[in-house]
Scaffold this motif. Structure first.
Motif, short mmCIF file in Angstrom:
data_model
loop_
_atom_site.label_atom_id
_atom_site.label_comp_id
_atom_site.label_asym_id
_atom_site.label_seq_id
_atom_site.Cartn_x
_atom_site.Cartn_y
_atom_site.Cartn_z
N LEU B 137 -14.70 151.42 22.38
CA LEU B 137 -14.58 152.75 22.97
C LEU B 137 -15.28 153.81 22.13
O LEU B 137 -15.96 154.69 22.65
CB LEU B 137 -13.10 153.12 23.14
CG LEU B 137 -12.44 152.57 24.41
CD1 LEU B 137 -10.99 153.03 24.48
CD2 LEU B 137 -13.21 153.01 25.66
N ALA B 138 -15.11 153.71 20.81
CA ALA B 138 -15.74 154.68 19.92
C ALA B 138 -17.25 154.57 20.01
O ALA B 138 -17.96 155.59 20.06
CB ALA B 138 -15.28 154.45 18.49
N TRP B 139 -17.78 153.34 20.07
CA TRP B 139 -19.22 153.15 20.22
C TRP B 139 -19.70 153.75 21.54
O TRP B 139 -20.75 154.39 21.61
CB TRP B 139 -19.59 151.66 20.16
CG TRP B 139 -19.83 151.18 18.76
CD1 TRP B 139 -18.97 150.46 17.98
CD2 TRP B 139 -21.01 151.39 17.97
NE1 TRP B 139 -19.52 150.21 16.75
CE2 TRP B 139 -20.78 150.76 16.71
CE3 TRP B 139 -22.22 152.04 18.18
CZ2 TRP B 139 -21.72 150.78 15.68
CZ3 TRP B 139 -23.16 152.05 17.15
CH2 TRP B 139 -22.91 151.43 15.91
N VAL B 142 -19.92 157.41 21.17
CA VAL B 142 -21.14 157.78 20.44
C VAL B 142 -22.35 157.72 21.39
O VAL B 142 -23.14 158.67 21.46
CB VAL B 142 -21.38 156.82 19.24
CG1 VAL B 142 -22.76 157.06 18.63
CG2 VAL B 142 -20.29 157.01 18.19
N LEU B 143 -22.41 156.62 22.13
CA LEU B 143 -23.52 156.46 23.08
C LEU B 143 -23.54 157.62 24.07
O LEU B 143 -24.60 158.21 24.35
CB LEU B 143 -23.39 155.13 23.82
CG LEU B 143 -24.49 154.82 24.83
CD1 LEU B 143 -25.82 154.60 24.12
CD2 LEU B 143 -24.15 153.59 25.67
N GLY B 144 -22.35 157.96 24.59
CA GLY B 144 -22.26 159.05 25.56
C GLY B 144 -22.78 160.36 24.99
O GLY B 144 -23.54 161.08 25.64
N ASN B 215 -17.01 160.71 12.58
CA ASN B 215 -15.61 160.29 12.67
C ASN B 215 -15.44 159.09 13.60
O ASN B 215 -14.61 158.22 13.34
CB ASN B 215 -14.74 161.45 13.18
CG ASN B 215 -14.47 162.47 12.07
OD1 ASN B 215 -14.50 162.12 10.89
ND2 ASN B 215 -14.23 163.71 12.44
N LEU B 216 -16.24 159.07 14.67
CA LEU B 216 -16.16 157.92 15.58
C LEU B 216 -16.59 156.64 14.86
O LEU B 216 -15.93 155.60 14.96
CB LEU B 216 -17.04 158.15 16.81
CG LEU B 216 -16.52 159.15 17.84
CD1 LEU B 216 -17.60 159.56 18.82
CD2 LEU B 216 -15.32 158.58 18.60
#
Lengths: 274, 253
Positions: B137-139, B142-144, B215-216
């Motif tokens: 989800l964090a990745w 980041v992608l978003g 942070n992500l």
């Protein structure tokens, strides 16, 4: 004929700030005609073409292509036209074939590849079809450019200074193409600053000067505007173009219109056979 | 109309992507400068920079990713400028197609090309020791953010692409964008900066975006900064798109 004219322009105006480019242009082009818009540099020829091609909005007046108003029905106008601009609008990174396939695909035609192959053959580009356009000569680019414009058989074709910057051979090739199109019934509006080009190609000639059409008619009609010709004998010298073509020996056919004597046969106009 | 836009956009994106594939150096060039910065800052300056624990490469990567995008969009401006100055743009505009598809083709191509460059930079960072404890989800988050940021800068790049008179004018616009991360928390924490500079750094978009991505990556909560970053990205995107479309419409009147 009582059909709607291919192009109908009434009172067209366009200014850039204080600079008036078009001061009320009126022009009617019947279906199937080849009309040359003649004028010096900066006379506003390109402005007229850009307005007709829905690329530019006029300040006043109306313009219609195939009965569709360019301002209110631009999409219908684009369906029936094709524009070949002053500079060959081709994708240099793609190959010649890819350029044609791209346009055919964008026009939602079936079998874009087949269309591309046909046009490549017709414009003598089959050999170079797989090469990037960046490697093409000026004449080849222009041929590809015109081939791209013919995809989808648009009934009205705008050619904006189609031979500016071309060598004499390429120029003759372009002329031949335009004649073939005209014979096939395509309406052509071409702009040019070359008098001989207008004379060679056009059924009618309209002269744009000072933002207006100051003369409009067939070559014979325009000639009648001048005092009657007196018969004089002048020694006809070959033009430099004829000399050039004779020396390089690579002279393409010049099928001239049957209804008009070819340029090479007539006395040198610039020499003043008036 | 919408399906036509979609169809024409796909065709024109394929064309632009072919341009990118035929000059892959544009992707490499886009990635080379950020990678050089990564090497320089980690192996030369990094030893002298105190970022409060953790590897400097972990601290640095988010800012480098934004610099990658900022330099990548100048190629988008360049490709659009080439279409405009070469007359292809007008050819497309005079054809019976969804007109804005011409712009969307460039925008989507920019997105793909920049994401490839970003992926290259991330790979180099991994080779240099970058590690992330981020989950899927964090990745994705980041992608978003990177996608939104790329779209915003791409629409910004459309403006010089449409209006520039020379190649130099086209590439010039991206220099301030590349420079902006230097006055943010991308390279060093903002606390050490003089008060006015710190104030600027804290209130410009890059800092919140960089902090959020950092942070992500670190699997830490992003808190309110995440929303600030999102707001900046969406806001920039809306403004850039509006300005670009206004420029585009002015060209055709």
């Amino acid at each position: 004929m009582t059909t709607t004219p291919a192009i109908e322009i009434t009172g067209l105006t366009k200014s850039y700030g204080d600079h008036v480019v078009l001061a009320g242009v009126d022009l009617t082009v019947p279906v199937g005609a080849v009309v040359a818009l003649l004028g010096s540099n900066g006379a506003g020829k390109t402005t007229v073409v850009r307005i007709l091609a829905t690329l530019l909005r006029a300040d006043g007046g109306t313009a219609a292509v195939h009965g569709h108003d360019v301002a209110s029905r631009p999409q219908e106008v684009r369906e029936s036209i094709s524009l070949t601009g002053q500079f060959a609008a081709v994708d240099e990174v793609l190959t010649g074939r890819e350029n044609l396939v791209l346009v055919a695909t964008l026009r939602h035609l079936p079998d874009p590849r087949g269309i591309a192959e046909d046009l490549l053959a017709r414009f003598a580009l089959t050999e170079a079809a797989g090469r990037r356009v960046a490697t093409y000569s000026g004449g080849m680019r222009r041929r590809l450019d015109i081939a791209m414009s013919l995809i989808g058989d648009p009934p009205v074709l705008f050619l904006d200074e189609p031979t500016t910057g071309l060598d004499p051979q390429s120029r003759i090739e372009v002329w031949r193409t335009v004649r073939e199109l005209a014979d096939g019934g395509t309406t052509v509006l071409l702009t040019t600053q070359y008098l001989d080009e207008a004379e060679q190609l056009a059924d009618r000639i309209a002269i744009l000067h000072g933002g207006r059409i100051i003369a409009d008619g067939t070559l014979d009609e325009l000639e009648r505007l001048l005092p009657p010709a007196t018969v004089e004998y002048v020694e006809k010298r070959p033009t430099l173009e004829e000399i050039f073509l004779a020396i390089v020996g690579d002279r393409p056919d010049r099928p001239d219109r049957p209804d008009r004597p070819s340029q090479t046969d007539r006395p040198d106009r610039a020499g003043g056979a008036r | 109309m919408t399906t036509e836009l979609l169809r024409d956009t796909v065709v024109l994106s394929q064309r632009c992507l072919r341009h990118v594939l035929r000059s892959p150096d544009t992707i490499i060039t886009t990635a080379v400068t950020p990678i050089a910065m990564l090497l320089l800052f980690v192996y030369v300056f990094g030893g002298a920079i105190e970022v409060g624990g953790g590897d400097y490469v972990d601290y640095l990567l988010p800012g480098i990713l934004l610099i990658t995008v900022a330099s990548g969009v100048s190629y988008t401006a360049f490709r659009l400028f080439t279409d405009v100055s070469g007359g292809l743009f007008e050819r497309f505009q005079s054809m019976p197609i969804a007109r804005s598809a011409v712009l969307w083709g460039h925008v989507l191509t920019s997105l793909v090309a920049n994401l490839v460059s970003v992926a290259l930079v991330v790979l180099v960072a991994v080779a240099m020791g970058f590690r992330s404890g981020a989950g899927v989800l964090a990745w994705l988050a980041v992608l978003g953010l990177v996608v939104l940021f790329t779209l915003a800068l791409t629409w910004l790049a459309v403006i010089p692409g449409l209006t520039a008179r020379s190649v130099d004018g086209v590439s010039g616009f991206s220099y301030p964008l590349i420079f902006l991360p230097f006055i943010s928390s991308a390279f060093v924490p903002t606390e050490g900066m003089p008060a006015p500079v710190e104030w600027f750094a804290e209130h410009q978009p890059v800092t919140s975006i960089v902090d959020t991505i950092r942070n992500l990556f670190a699997a830490q909560p992003v808190g309110a900064t995440g929303w600030v970053a999102l707001a900046w990205c969406v806001g920039l995107l809306v403004v850039a798109h509006t300005l670009a479309m206004a420029t585009y419409r002015r060209r055709t009147t």
